[in-house]
Design a protein around this motif. Structure first.
Motif, PDB file in Angstrom:
ATOM      1  N   SER A  70      32.794  44.931  37.086  1.00 30.99           N
ATOM      2  CA  SER A  70      33.488  44.407  37.816  1.00 30.99           C
ATOM      3  C   SER A  70      33.707  45.520  39.608  1.00 30.99           C
ATOM      4  O   SER A  70      34.444  45.129  40.465  1.00 30.99           O
ATOM      5  CB  SER A  70      34.519  43.673  37.381  1.00 30.99           C
ATOM      6  N   ALA A  71      33.700  46.797  39.151  1.00 27.73           N
ATOM      7  CA  ALA A  71      33.996  47.554  39.847  1.00 27.73           C
ATOM      8  C   ALA A  71      33.783  47.457  40.911  1.00 27.73           C
ATOM      9  O   ALA A  71      34.547  47.438  42.747  1.00 27.73           O
ATOM     10  CB  ALA A  71      33.861  48.946  39.333  1.00 27.73           C
ATOM     11  N   SER A  72      32.009  47.087  41.366  1.00 32.58           N
ATOM     12  CA  SER A  72      31.384  47.399  42.883  1.00 32.58           C
ATOM     13  C   SER A  72      32.003  46.244  43.392  1.00 32.58           C
ATOM     14  O   SER A  72      32.184  46.129  44.693  1.00 32.58           O
ATOM     15  CB  SER A  72      30.093  47.391  42.451  1.00 32.58           C
ATOM     16  N   ALA A  73      32.266  44.748  42.882  1.00 27.59           N
ATOM     17  CA  ALA A  73      32.711  43.514  43.410  1.00 27.59           C
ATOM     18  C   ALA A  73      33.869  43.315  43.884  1.00 27.59           C
ATOM     19  O   ALA A  73      34.465  42.897  44.640  1.00 27.59           O
ATOM     20  CB  ALA A  73      32.304  42.477  42.554  1.00 27.59           C
ATOM     21  N   ILE A  74      34.877  44.083  43.154  1.00 30.11           N
ATOM     22  CA  ILE A  74      36.446  44.404  44.006  1.00 30.11           C
ATOM     23  C   ILE A  74      36.250  45.962  44.650  1.00 30.11           C
ATOM     24  O   ILE A  74      37.370  45.154  45.435  1.00 30.11           O
ATOM     25  CB  ILE A  74      37.553  44.760  42.542  1.00 30.11           C
ATOM     26  N   VAL A  75      35.891  46.522  44.871  1.00 34.55           N
ATOM     27  CA  VAL A  75      35.891  47.442  45.399  1.00 34.55           C
ATOM     28  C   VAL A  75      35.077  47.081  47.450  1.00 34.55           C
ATOM     29  O   VAL A  75      35.576  47.827  48.461  1.00 34.55           O
ATOM     30  CB  VAL A  75      35.545  49.291  45.057  1.00 34.55           C
ATOM     31  N   THR A  76      34.698  47.127  47.252  1.00 35.39           N
ATOM     32  CA  THR A  76      32.477  46.517  48.050  1.00 35.39           C
ATOM     33  C   THR A  76      33.812  45.214  49.204  1.00 35.39           C
ATOM     34  O   THR A  76      33.904  45.727  50.146  1.00 35.39           O
ATOM     35  CB  THR A  76      31.223  46.018  47.581  1.00 35.39           C
ATOM     36  N   PRO A  77      34.558  44.592  49.162  1.00 38.04           N
ATOM     37  CA  PRO A  77      34.806  43.352  50.017  1.00 38.04           C
ATOM     38  C   PRO A  77      36.354  44.182  50.967  1.00 38.04           C
ATOM     39  O   PRO A  77      35.527  43.276  52.011  1.00 38.04           O
ATOM     40  CB  PRO A  77      35.321  41.928  49.090  1.00 38.04           C
ATOM     41  N   PRO A  78      36.670  44.601  51.054  1.00 36.71           N
ATOM     42  CA  PRO A  78      37.733  45.249  51.135  1.00 36.71           C
ATOM     43  C   PRO A  78      37.555  46.461  52.115  1.00 36.71           C
ATOM     44  O   PRO A  78      37.713  46.760  53.325  1.00 36.71           O
ATOM     45  CB  PRO A  78      39.102  45.627  49.811  1.00 36.71           C
ATOM     46  N   PHE A  79      36.235  46.771  51.415  1.00 34.84           N
ATOM     47  CA  PHE A  79      35.571  47.963  52.013  1.00 34.84           C
ATOM     48  C   PHE A  79      35.260  47.243  53.383  1.00 34.84           C
ATOM     49  O   PHE A  79      35.372  47.941  54.797  1.00 34.84           O
ATOM     50  CB  PHE A  79      35.199  48.895  51.584  1.00 34.84           C
TER      51      PHE A  79
END
Length: 269
Positions: A174-183
């Motif tokens: 789930s790392a990409s799904a959690i990190v990418t949106p705020p970025f």
């Protein structure tokens, strides 16, 4: 008799070599952190045209300043947070913590990784912007120094926030799904894709709470003419405030990292 612990210098150099090799051998990391900003620069820079309202400045120059800041954040926040989440989920961090290696060498290795990739990212983006879009390079020593300290403080702040942010990532899947949106959201509201003065006031106020807005503002002062400062929200570059906010985020990120960083993932025994 337990084996002697390696010196911090030797351990840090060894760990830094491992970090750099693992990064450049991982195609996903390369695309996510290095290639994506370059592709955005080429594609969107080729699409946008015209000048910023109220100025004679080509919008591409404004966009390029923002995408360079975004590229550094991609390296120091997005890429680093995902990498740490993967290492925690696989138990790599836990094993390193139990090894004779000084724990500080792990973080030094990450810092070296971010520094090297950040410099490469910036140089490539500057080269592409210069070759394809005729971006004027800084003309004075003061401008070059501003470029260096803005990128340094921004990279440190984003790196420390990445370490702290990993506390919110339950597993590597789930790392990409959690990190990418705020970025992505921060890119849209921080003056990367649109002139900052044309954004709604509530977006400007929200973006002002985070480092990317101040990184883009600092870089606009480097690449854009002095006259452009009049369309900034405060009517000036506010470089003293840029340094203050980025420095504050460095301290906040250090504190949050110390309070939240865990050597053991939830699925690691």
């Amino acid at each position: 008799m337990p084996p002697a612990r390696p010196g911090i210098w030797r351990a840090s150099v060894a760990r830094s070599k491992v970090e750099l090799k693992s990064f450049f051998r991982n195609r996903q990391s390369l695309i996510f952190t290095l290639a994506l900003p370059i592709m955005l620069l080429v594609v969107l820079g080729s699409i946008f045209s015209g000048t910023v309202e109220g100025t004679t400045v080509d919008f591409k120059q404004v966009f390029i300043a923002g995408i360079i800041a975004s590229g550094v954040m991609s390296v120091s926040f997005t890429g680093l947070a995902i990498n740490i989440a993967i290492e925690r989920d696989t138990g790599t961090i836990r094993r390193l913590a139990c090894s004779p290696m000084p724990k500080s060498a792990y973080f030094i290795g990450k810092i070296v990784r971010v520094a090297v990739t950040g410099v490469i990212e910036t140089v490539i983006l500057l080269g592409v912007a210069l070759a394809l879009f005729r971006l004027p390079l800084p003309a004075t020593l003061t401008a070059w120094l501003t470029l260096l300290w803005v990128l340094f403080l921004g990279a440190v702040a984003c790196s420390l926030l990445a370490i702290a942010f990993t506390a919110l990532i339950p597993n590597s899947r789930s790392a990409s799904a959690i990190v990418t949106p705020p970025f992505l959201v921060l890119q849209f509201i921080s003056g990367v894709f649109f002139p900052f003065n044309q954004l709604p006031l509530w977006m400007q106020n929200t973006a002002a709470l985070f480092p990317l807005k101040w990184m883009t503002q600092g870089l606009r002062s480097v690449f854009l003419p002095e006259a452009f400062a009049r369309v900034e929200p405060a009517g000036s570059w506010e470089l003293d405030r840029v340094a203050l906010v980025l420095g504050a985020w460095c301290l906040a990120g250090l504190l949050l990292s110390a309070l939240t960083f865990s050597w053991r993932g939830p699925n690691v025994r």
